[in-house]
Design a protein around this motif. Structure first.
Motif, PDB file in Angstrom:
ATOM      1  N   LEU A   1       3.959   0.078 -12.427  1.00  0.00           N
ATOM      2  CA  LEU A   1       3.617  -0.375 -11.199  1.00  0.00           C
ATOM      3  C   LEU A   1       2.564   0.645 -10.601  1.00  0.00           C
ATOM      4  CD1 LEU A   1       7.166  -1.032  -9.542  1.00  0.00           C
ATOM      5  CD2 LEU A   1       5.539  -2.966  -9.960  1.00  0.00           C
ATOM      6  N   TRP A   2       1.834   0.060  -9.739  1.00  0.00           N
ATOM      7  CA  TRP A   2       0.869   0.915  -9.114  1.00  0.00           C
ATOM      8  C   TRP A   2       0.549   0.502  -7.666  1.00  0.00           C
ATOM      9  CZ3 TRP A   2      -0.326  -1.592 -13.662  1.00  0.00           C
ATOM     10  CH2 TRP A   2      -0.561  -0.550 -14.875  1.00  0.00           C
TER      11      TRP A   2
ATOM     12  N   LYS B   1      -9.197  -4.775 -12.280  1.00  0.00           N
ATOM     13  CA  LYS B   1      -9.764  -5.687 -11.315  1.00  0.00           C
ATOM     14  C   LYS B   1      -8.735  -5.773 -10.003  1.00  0.00           C
ATOM     15  CE  LYS B   1     -11.651 -10.365 -10.782  1.00  0.00           C
ATOM     16  NZ  LYS B   1     -12.246 -11.814 -11.466  1.00  0.00           N
ATOM     17  N   GLN B   2      -7.609  -6.026 -10.363  1.00  0.00           N
ATOM     18  CA  GLN B   2      -6.736  -5.802  -9.006  1.00  0.00           C
ATOM     19  C   GLN B   2      -6.810  -4.534  -8.443  1.00  0.00           C
ATOM     20  OE1 GLN B   2      -2.737  -7.787  -9.879  1.00  0.00           O
ATOM     21  NE2 GLN B   2      -3.472  -7.858 -12.255  1.00  0.00           N
ATOM     22  N   LEU B   3      -6.621  -3.545  -9.204  1.00  0.00           N
ATOM     23  CA  LEU B   3      -6.691  -2.155  -8.518  1.00  0.00           C
ATOM     24  C   LEU B   3      -7.852  -1.772  -7.688  1.00  0.00           C
ATOM     25  CD1 LEU B   3      -4.907  -0.128 -11.457  1.00  0.00           C
ATOM     26  CD2 LEU B   3      -3.867  -0.555  -9.522  1.00  0.00           C
ATOM     27  N   PHE B   4      -8.942  -2.435  -8.034  1.00  0.00           N
ATOM     28  CA  PHE B   4     -10.137  -1.987  -7.361  1.00  0.00           C
ATOM     29  C   PHE B   4     -10.623  -3.269  -6.302  1.00  0.00           C
ATOM     30  CE2 PHE B   4     -10.395   1.109 -10.674  1.00  0.00           C
ATOM     31  CZ  PHE B   4     -11.169   2.213  -9.966  1.00  0.00           C
ATOM     32  N   ALA B   5      -9.773  -4.115  -6.114  1.00  0.00           N
ATOM     33  CA  ALA B   5     -10.280  -5.047  -5.246  1.00  0.00           C
ATOM     34  C   ALA B   5     -10.097  -4.538  -3.582  1.00  0.00           C
ATOM     35  CB  ALA B   5      -9.076  -6.226  -5.410  1.00  0.00           C
ATOM     36  N   LYS B   6     -10.703  -5.036  -2.783  1.00  0.00           N
ATOM     37  CA  LYS B   6     -10.738  -4.435  -1.593  1.00  0.00           C
ATOM     38  C   LYS B   6      -9.324  -4.714  -0.834  1.00  0.00           C
ATOM     39  CE  LYS B   6     -15.655  -4.517  -0.584  1.00  0.00           C
ATOM     40  NZ  LYS B   6     -16.546  -5.105   0.146  1.00  0.00           N
ATOM     41  N   THR B   7      -8.538  -5.629  -1.231  1.00  0.00           N
ATOM     42  CA  THR B   7      -7.450  -6.011  -0.585  1.00  0.00           C
ATOM     43  C   THR B   7      -6.219  -5.458  -1.185  1.00  0.00           C
ATOM     44  OG1 THR B   7      -7.213  -7.803  -2.286  1.00  0.00           O
ATOM     45  CG2 THR B   7      -8.291  -8.467  -0.006  1.00  0.00           C
ATOM     46  N   ALA B   8      -6.521  -4.574  -2.179  1.00  0.00           N
ATOM     47  CA  ALA B   8      -5.456  -3.493  -3.022  1.00  0.00           C
ATOM     48  C   ALA B   8      -4.793  -2.524  -2.273  1.00  0.00           C
ATOM     49  CB  ALA B   8      -6.131  -3.279  -4.468  1.00  0.00           C
ATOM     50  N   ILE B   9      -5.312  -2.102  -1.183  1.00  0.00           N
ATOM     51  CA  ILE B   9      -4.862  -0.980  -0.375  1.00  0.00           C
ATOM     52  C   ILE B   9      -3.508  -1.434   0.398  1.00  0.00           C
ATOM     53  CG2 ILE B   9      -5.290   0.434   1.583  1.00  0.00           C
ATOM     54  CD1 ILE B   9      -7.001   1.268  -0.407  1.00  0.00           C
TER      55      ILE B   9
END
Length: 265
Positions: A215-216, A191-199
């Motif tokens: 870590l990603w 969910k965190q990885l695919f959030a728009k703000t994750a970039i």
């Protein structure tokens, strides 16, 4: 095949040096040499049991072949006709394949043009992301790296690997993924990885079920219905173009052959 070569050649040489037969097996006047056996077994390693199986399998097939010849099947009209038909088909296919191998090339510009002219064929049907990652089982290492990232006011794309690489050892996992869907990631972080703000954000550290601390760093986010990057489909496009060209060139060869032949109905 290097090991097979050494094993079988050595075995054959030992036979020759001892004054015995210089072949591994014989059925009537047909002999199986060490070179023949190498061609029959593409594996890189061979044991005594495998060597014996190679020999026995060859003997079985060769004995059956000789029995078939003795029966006269190869002289029966139906068999002769069938073999001639098979020979002609192989010859035709070899002729076509030789021409196609020499005449068909696919350029980068052709791939790029096909990609730009068929955008609807290359669309993601699910969200995809591409991430850089670092996994380690060293709790202190992941803590120190995380603190270093936390103190950075701005993270550039090259920073993640520049910081990770010097600290990683053989037991750690470091790399960049291809474009992946949600189901390829741990449920706790997808969910965190695919959030728009994750970039351009560091996700983690998270301890995974396999014991690693992870870590990603999300470097690209492509939502559903986004264009698939050319790099991901270039090989597929090349295969498509090669198929189309093969079909067109085969038709040309048929037409050319018909024009050069004297044909009467």
């Amino acid at each position: 095949s290097k090991y097979i070569y050494i094993f079988l050649i050595s075995y054959s040489c030992c036979l020759s040096c001892s004054g015995e037969k210089d072949y591994l097996a014989r059925v009537n006047q047909t002999k199986l040499t060490s070179q023949d056996a190498i061609a029959l077994q593409p594996s890189t390693q061979i044991s005594s049991a495998m060597r014996e199986k190679i020999i026995q399998d060859w003997v079985d097939r060769e004995a059956l072949y000789h029995a078939a010849l003795k029966s006269g099947i190869d002289r029966e009209p139906a068999f002769v006709t069938q073999m001639e038909k098979l020979r002609r088909e192989i010859l035709i296919q070899k002729f076509i394949d030789n021409d196609l191998e020499q005449s068909i090339t696919i350029s980068t510009s052709e791939i790029e043009r096909y990609y730009s002219e068929h955008p609807g064929e290359f669309v993601y049907h699910d969200d995809h992301i591409r991430v850089q990652y670092f996994w380690t089982k060293n709790r202190n290492k992941i803590r120190d790296i995380s603190l270093k990232f936390a103190t950075m006011s701005r993270l550039r794309k090259r920073d993640f690997m520049e910081i990770i690489a010097p600290t990683a050892d053989d037991s750690d996992r470091v790399g960049t993924t291809p474009y992946l869907t949600r189901d390829k990631f741990d449920e706790r972080v997808s969910k965190q990885l695919f959030a728009k703000t994750a970039i351009d954000e560091i996700i983690g550290p998270v301890q995974l079920s396999n014991g690693y601390f992870a870590l990603w760093y999300v470097i690209e986010n492509l939502p559903k219905n986004s264009q698939i990057p050319l790099s991901e489909v270039a090989d597929d496009i090349e295969a498509r173009l090669r198929t189309l060209k093969r079909k067109a060139r085969t038709s040309e060869l048929v037409e050319k052959a018909r024009k050069e032949a004297e044909i009467e109905y």
